[in-house]
Design a protein around this motif. Sequence first.
Motif, short mmCIF file in Angstrom:
data_model
loop_
_atom_site.label_atom_id
_atom_site.label_comp_id
_atom_site.label_asym_id
_atom_site.label_seq_id
_atom_site.Cartn_x
_atom_site.Cartn_y
_atom_site.Cartn_z
N ALA A 1 -11.34 -3.47 -0.15
CA ALA A 1 -10.30 -3.30 -1.18
C ALA A 1 -10.03 -4.60 -1.93
N ARG A 2 -10.31 -5.75 -1.35
CA ARG A 2 -10.05 -7.03 -2.02
C ARG A 2 -10.98 -7.22 -3.22
N TYR A 3 -12.15 -6.54 -3.23
CA TYR A 3 -13.12 -6.70 -4.32
C TYR A 3 -13.26 -5.39 -5.13
N SER A 4 -12.23 -4.57 -5.13
CA SER A 4 -12.31 -3.29 -5.82
C SER A 4 -12.40 -3.45 -7.35
N LYS A 5 -11.84 -4.52 -7.90
CA LYS A 5 -11.84 -4.69 -9.36
C LYS A 5 -13.23 -5.00 -9.90
N GLN A 6 -14.13 -5.55 -9.07
CA GLN A 6 -15.47 -5.88 -9.54
C GLN A 6 -16.50 -4.83 -9.12
N PHE A 7 -16.01 -3.62 -8.81
CA PHE A 7 -16.94 -2.55 -8.40
C PHE A 7 -17.68 -1.98 -9.61
N GLN A 8 -17.00 -1.76 -10.77
CA GLN A 8 -17.61 -1.08 -11.90
C GLN A 8 -18.67 -1.96 -12.57
N ASP B 1 -17.00 3.64 10.28
CA ASP B 1 -18.00 3.63 9.21
C ASP B 1 -17.72 2.50 8.22
N ALA B 2 -18.78 2.13 7.52
CA ALA B 2 -18.64 1.11 6.48
C ALA B 2 -17.87 1.67 5.28
N LYS B 3 -17.16 0.82 4.59
CA LYS B 3 -16.38 1.23 3.41
C LYS B 3 -16.23 0.04 2.47
N LEU B 4 -15.81 0.35 1.24
CA LEU B 4 -15.62 -0.71 0.24
C LEU B 4 -14.48 -1.63 0.64
N LEU C 1 -26.11 -5.46 -6.05
CA LEU C 1 -26.69 -6.49 -5.20
C LEU C 1 -25.96 -7.82 -5.36
N LYS C 2 -25.25 -8.01 -6.49
CA LYS C 2 -24.56 -9.27 -6.74
C LYS C 2 -23.07 -9.21 -6.41
N LYS C 3 -22.41 -8.13 -6.75
CA LYS C 3 -20.96 -8.13 -6.75
C LYS C 3 -20.30 -7.23 -5.69
N TRP C 4 -20.99 -6.22 -5.23
CA TRP C 4 -20.32 -5.29 -4.32
C TRP C 4 -20.10 -5.94 -2.96
N ARG C 5 -18.87 -5.67 -2.39
CA ARG C 5 -18.52 -6.17 -1.07
C ARG C 5 -17.96 -5.01 -0.22
#
Length: 223
Positions: free
Chosen positions: A137-144, A132-135, A194-198
């Motif tokens: 971890a390298r971009y976890s700081k820009q999630f909020q 399954d797809a998941k967040l 739409l801009k930051k989530w990876r």
Amino acid sequence: MSFTSTYAQKPPNYKGISLTVGIHVLVVAGIMAMPGIDLPGKLPNVVATYNVKEKPKLVEIKPEPKEQLVETPKRPREAAKVTPVVPRPVFNDPPENSFASVENGIDFSGTGGRIVVPVEPIEVIPDPIIADAKLNARYSKQFQPPYPSGLLRMGEEGMITVRVLVGTNGRAKQIELIDSPHDGFWTATKRHALKKWRFEPATKDGVRFESWITLKVRFQINS
């Protein structure tokens, strides 16, 4: 006064009766000789009576008849059952006609001719491996997402639930709202996602494909 014999089966004793009568006469004479006692002029006649019992009747006692024993006829012994022993059939097929001797089919051997049915091998297909797809971890700081300024001044907090379509490139292609306590939280989350989530896209046997993922975002003021 009377005298009754108590012996039912003996004849009356006349001597005893006479002796009894004489004694009574002497007693009466003695009483009359005593002065000052007036006696009646004439004594009544003394009669001695006795009962004669009838001779007992002899009762003939007949012996009870003896019970006759009736002998029941004996049942003849049944003959012992003998189960016949049937020998197992012996098949004299040659060993080369067995299944183990057939390499490319099934050998239906018998008394007739040899028939070989070819059997194709069955291909076993393993189940696909799906991840399954998941967040990422390298971009976890820009999630909020950034806190909406108007709601921050009002001190509003809350949690929003969204549904995201993750593309094969790991970016959010589409986002849908499931629940939000305020429209400001939903607007800020949609713009930021739409801009930051990876993400790490879903894969099937190592091949990427698009899939949906559900996420929750909490807006909380840190004092």
